[in-house]
Design a protein around this motif. Structure first.
Motif, short mmCIF file in Angstrom:
data_model
loop_
_atom_site.label_atom_id
_atom_site.label_comp_id
_atom_site.label_asym_id
_atom_site.label_seq_id
_atom_site.Cartn_x
_atom_site.Cartn_y
_atom_site.Cartn_z
N THR A 11 -34.64 -25.35 -55.50
CA THR A 11 -34.56 -25.57 -53.99
C THR A 11 -33.22 -25.28 -53.73
OG1 THR A 11 -33.86 -27.98 -54.73
CG2 THR A 11 -36.39 -27.62 -54.38
N ILE A 12 -33.03 -25.45 -52.36
CA ILE A 12 -31.82 -25.49 -51.76
C ILE A 12 -31.22 -26.91 -51.58
CG2 ILE A 12 -30.41 -24.71 -49.55
CD1 ILE A 12 -32.50 -22.56 -49.17
N ASN A 13 -30.16 -27.06 -52.00
CA ASN A 13 -29.49 -28.25 -51.91
C ASN A 13 -28.12 -28.11 -51.55
OD1 ASN A 13 -28.26 -30.80 -51.88
ND2 ASN A 13 -29.84 -31.61 -53.53
N LEU A 14 -27.42 -28.30 -50.46
CA LEU A 14 -26.12 -27.95 -50.38
C LEU A 14 -25.16 -29.13 -50.62
CD1 LEU A 14 -26.32 -25.70 -46.95
CD2 LEU A 14 -26.44 -25.26 -49.26
N GLY A 15 -25.84 -30.23 -50.86
CA GLY A 15 -25.02 -31.38 -51.53
C GLY A 15 -24.79 -32.46 -50.38
N TYR A 16 -24.48 -33.41 -50.92
CA TYR A 16 -24.36 -34.88 -50.31
C TYR A 16 -22.98 -35.19 -50.31
CZ TYR A 16 -29.36 -34.91 -50.24
OH TYR A 16 -30.69 -34.40 -49.92
N ASN A 52 -27.55 -39.04 -45.62
CA ASN A 52 -27.89 -38.72 -46.63
C ASN A 52 -29.54 -38.35 -46.45
OD1 ASN A 52 -25.92 -38.28 -48.16
ND2 ASN A 52 -25.74 -40.31 -49.15
N GLN A 53 -30.13 -39.33 -45.53
CA GLN A 53 -31.66 -39.24 -45.25
C GLN A 53 -31.63 -38.06 -44.32
OE1 GLN A 53 -33.18 -42.63 -43.35
NE2 GLN A 53 -34.90 -41.38 -42.52
N LEU A 56 -33.32 -32.02 -43.71
CA LEU A 56 -33.03 -30.78 -43.35
C LEU A 56 -33.22 -29.84 -44.65
CD1 LEU A 56 -31.51 -28.73 -41.49
CD2 LEU A 56 -29.20 -29.67 -42.47
N TYR A 57 -32.90 -30.25 -45.70
CA TYR A 57 -32.84 -29.51 -46.86
C TYR A 57 -34.40 -29.30 -47.03
CZ TYR A 57 -27.83 -30.49 -47.85
OH TYR A 57 -26.53 -30.60 -47.77
N ALA A 58 -35.38 -30.40 -47.05
CA ALA A 58 -36.72 -29.98 -47.15
C ALA A 58 -37.23 -28.90 -46.29
CB ALA A 58 -37.57 -31.46 -47.21
#
Length: 149
Positions: free
Chosen positions: A98-103, A119-120, A125-127
């Motif tokens: 998955t794409i996850n640009l971080g928190y 964060n929510q 957005l990432y989903a």
């Protein structure tokens, strides 16, 4: 900016590790030599990368039954299924998932209207990004990609 450019930009920024690009490079080379077992040294020479890193990616491809390898003097790796039956979505899922640009590394302030939901909203957005990227890549086969070369 059109949708394809937007997705490509997102994709570029999510490829920090380079695993997707390395894996696509390996698979594209294997597609161009469908009847040959290519050595990790040959593949590494094309990517300009250490053969040990190539072998790590090949091990992942073997685990997903995309390639087969043969040891020995004439050994190497080749595709175990047709390039037309491999989608870039599959490659994406086996390399990045998955794409996850971080928190934020720190805990945002729960009393702040932004901090309490950042964060929510990033997770949502990432989903959405992952859905769009998966949809785009599911329509592109390895053969389609390889035909560009």
């Amino acid at each position: 900016m059109n949708k394809t450019s937007y997705i490509c930009n997102i994709f570029y920024y999510s490829m920090i590790s380079g695993k997707f690009a390395i894996t696509i490079h390996i698979l594209t080379l294997l597609t161009k030599f469908p009847n040959d077992y290519l050595s990790s040294e040959f593949i590494a020479g094309s990517i300009n990368l250490n053969p040990v890193l190539v072998r790590k990616e090949i091990a992942n491809l073997k685990a997903h039954h995309i390639v087969e390898s043969k040891e020995g003097k004439n050994g190497g790796t080749k595709l175990s299924k047709a390039a037309s039956n491999i989608t870039l979505k599959e490659v994406f899922e086996m390399t990045l998932d998955t794409i996850n640009l971080g928190y934020a590394k720190n805990q945002p302030n729960p009393d702040c209207p932004v901090g309490k939901k950042i964060n929510q909203n990033l997770a949502e957005l990432y989903a959405e990004m992952n859905e769009k990227v998966s949809l785009q890549l599911s329509g592109i086969t390895l053969e389609d990609f390889s035909n560009q070369f």
